[in-house]
Design an enzyme around this catalytic site. Structure first.
Site, PDB file in Angstrom:
ATOM      1  N   ASP A 115       0.711  -1.183  -0.015  1.00  0.00           N
ATOM      2  CA  ASP A 115      -0.081  -0.012  -0.031  1.00  0.00           C
ATOM      3  C   ASP A 115       0.783   1.219   0.063  1.00  0.00           C
ATOM      4  O   ASP A 115       2.020   1.444   0.527  1.00  0.00           O
ATOM      5  CB  ASP A 115      -0.895   0.120   1.176  1.00  0.00           C
ATOM      6  CG  ASP A 115      -1.864   0.966   1.355  1.00  0.00           C
ATOM      7  OD1 ASP A 115      -2.913   0.977   0.361  1.00  0.00           O
ATOM      8  OD2 ASP A 115      -1.723   2.176   2.114  1.00  0.00           O
ATOM      9  N   GLU A 144       1.428  -0.326  -4.818  1.00  0.00           N
ATOM     10  CA  GLU A 144       0.442   0.739  -5.263  1.00  0.00           C
ATOM     11  C   GLU A 144       1.161   2.160  -5.612  1.00  0.00           C
ATOM     12  O   GLU A 144       1.728   2.597  -4.650  1.00  0.00           O
ATOM     13  CB  GLU A 144      -0.731   0.737  -4.214  1.00  0.00           C
ATOM     14  CG  GLU A 144      -1.741   1.774  -4.799  1.00  0.00           C
ATOM     15  CD  GLU A 144      -2.422   2.601  -3.388  1.00  0.00           C
ATOM     16  OE1 GLU A 144      -3.450   3.155  -3.383  1.00  0.00           O
ATOM     17  OE2 GLU A 144      -1.906   2.586  -2.168  1.00  0.00           O
TER      18      GLU A 144
END
Length: 401
Positions: A115, A144
């Site tokens: 993330d 990400e």
């Protein structure tokens, strides 16, 4: 800490499926015990007054960047509720790496989605990635990277850039083929720098990546308005998007509910794109898991996804083959997936008018083939004659002799 039932993972593996862990190294919540009872005074990035990240990734690689901007991007908090972990603290770094290794070993995790990748200490991320891949070389890892610009995105992946910092991240989420690719391809009129030319131009910059075939493609996700909403709930555009997602280079990622036309925008908040999938629980008034519970249009899209996904499952050309694209002509865009055993021709018409296409115009890839079979409808196209493709439509043709 995470708690994943091992029985669930074993059952998934028994079906020939894999489990991807969503890892957040950058921050924790403000009620996490790390923050409420800090192991050391520098466990987090502390500022004299609250300092938010700028969300601007450019200072991380900008040759002209001010150090102030670099520090605020990297060490500023994502939100007031998300304290930023200080990964330059060796105890923090060691804990995160050891926890990652333990998680893979304990639960049998197959992949790692990281993330907010750009907000981490990138030297730490290189160290963590190396530790995981040294121990588990078959592990899939991708970060990400919600950034804007192909160079911006390539900076965070293994790349061919001659720059001081070199990322060892094998793959990233490909926001560029989303924001500057498939969305303008179906939503904008064709022009020199608009419409499907944006998708073509974005893909033409794959030269920056060490292995663009590992990039993770998507139509939408938990942070974006759903694709069906972004295309104005236009079924034809939705079908083009799905055909592209499951045939373009890279690894497709499909958000739950896309296969049944779930809609929703991120305004007034992200909850509208994170609604529960209808069905599966006692008391649910709808059950979209069954054909009987779906509408005619929902079943049409579900069938399309099923056929395309199953074709892809057995297609060496799409899964591991090469990619070749041709310059778009008046809204008509043609690309190929191919290897020594198979060739797949993808014809995308983003125009509001029907377009003709001829196999011989793409002789570099079609030579020697006599027909193309639509993998969705089963219709056979004679390679020696001219064909017409409907407005806002896409064909996926398995070429044969």
């Amino acid at each position: 800490m995470i708690f994943i039932p091992r029985a669930l993972i074993d059952a998934v593996h028994a079906r020939g499926m894999k489990i991807i862990q969503d890892a957040v190294y950058n921050h924790v919540g403000s009620y996490h015990w790390f923050f409420l009872d800090k192991p050391t005074k520098d466990w987090f990035h502390e500022w004299p007054t609250y300092t938010n990240t700028t969300y601007k990734e450019q200072p991380l690689f900008d040759a002209y960047a001010a150090q102030k901007d670099y520090k605020q991007m990297a060490d500023g908090w994502f939100t007031k509720q998300m304290p930023d972990l200080n990964q330059s603290n060796p105890y923090v770094a060691n804990f995160l790496i050891q926890h990652a290794l333990w998680t893979v070993e304990k639960f049998g995790i197959d992949g790692w989605r990281i993330d907010t990748y750009a907000y981490n200490d990138l030297a730490f991320m290189n160290r963590c990635n190396k530790a995981l891949l040294d121990e588990y070389p078959k592990l899939s890892i991708f970060g990400e990277t919600w950034v804007h610009g192909v160079i911006n995105q390539a900076y965070f992946a293994e790349n061919n850039l001659n720059i001081p910092f070199k990322s060892n991240q094998p793959s990233v989420t490909d926001f560029q083929t989303n924001l500057y690719g498939i969305l303008p391809a179906v939503n904008e009129g064709f022009g020199w720098t608009s419409g499907v030319n944006k998708l073509y131009t974005t893909l033409a910059q794959d030269i920056l990546y060490k292995d663009p075939m590992k990039l993770v493609l998507f139509l939408d996700n938990h942070d974006l308005s759903r694709f069906y909403t972004q295309v104005g709930e236009n079924l034809d555009k939705m079908k083009v998007g799905l055909r592209w997602l499951l045939t373009c280079r890279g690894v497709p990622q499909m958000y739950y509910g896309t296969e049944i036309l779930m809609a929703g925008a991120t305004h007034p908040n992200d909850g509208y794109v994170r609604r529960d999938f209808p069905g599966g629980w006692s008391g649910d008034t709808q059950n979209k898991f069954t054909a009987a519970g779906r509408t005619t249009q929902e079943n049409e899209i579900h069938t399309l996804v099923t056929k395309l996904a199953n074709f892809r499952l057995k297609s060496s050309a799409i899964k591991t083959g090469k990619f070749m694209q041709y310059v778009p002509q008046d809204g008509l865009y043609v690309y190929f997936r191919y290897d020594a055993n198979q060739t797949v021709m993808c014809v995308m018409n983003t125009s509001d008018k029907a377009k003709d296409f001829i196999f011989n115009d793409y002789e570099e890839r079609t030579k020697g083939f006599t027909k193309g079979t639509d993998v969705v409808s089963g219709k056979i196209f004679d390679a020696t004659t001219k064909h017409s493709i409907a407005p806002m439509h896409m064909l996926v043709l398995h070429l044969g002799k």
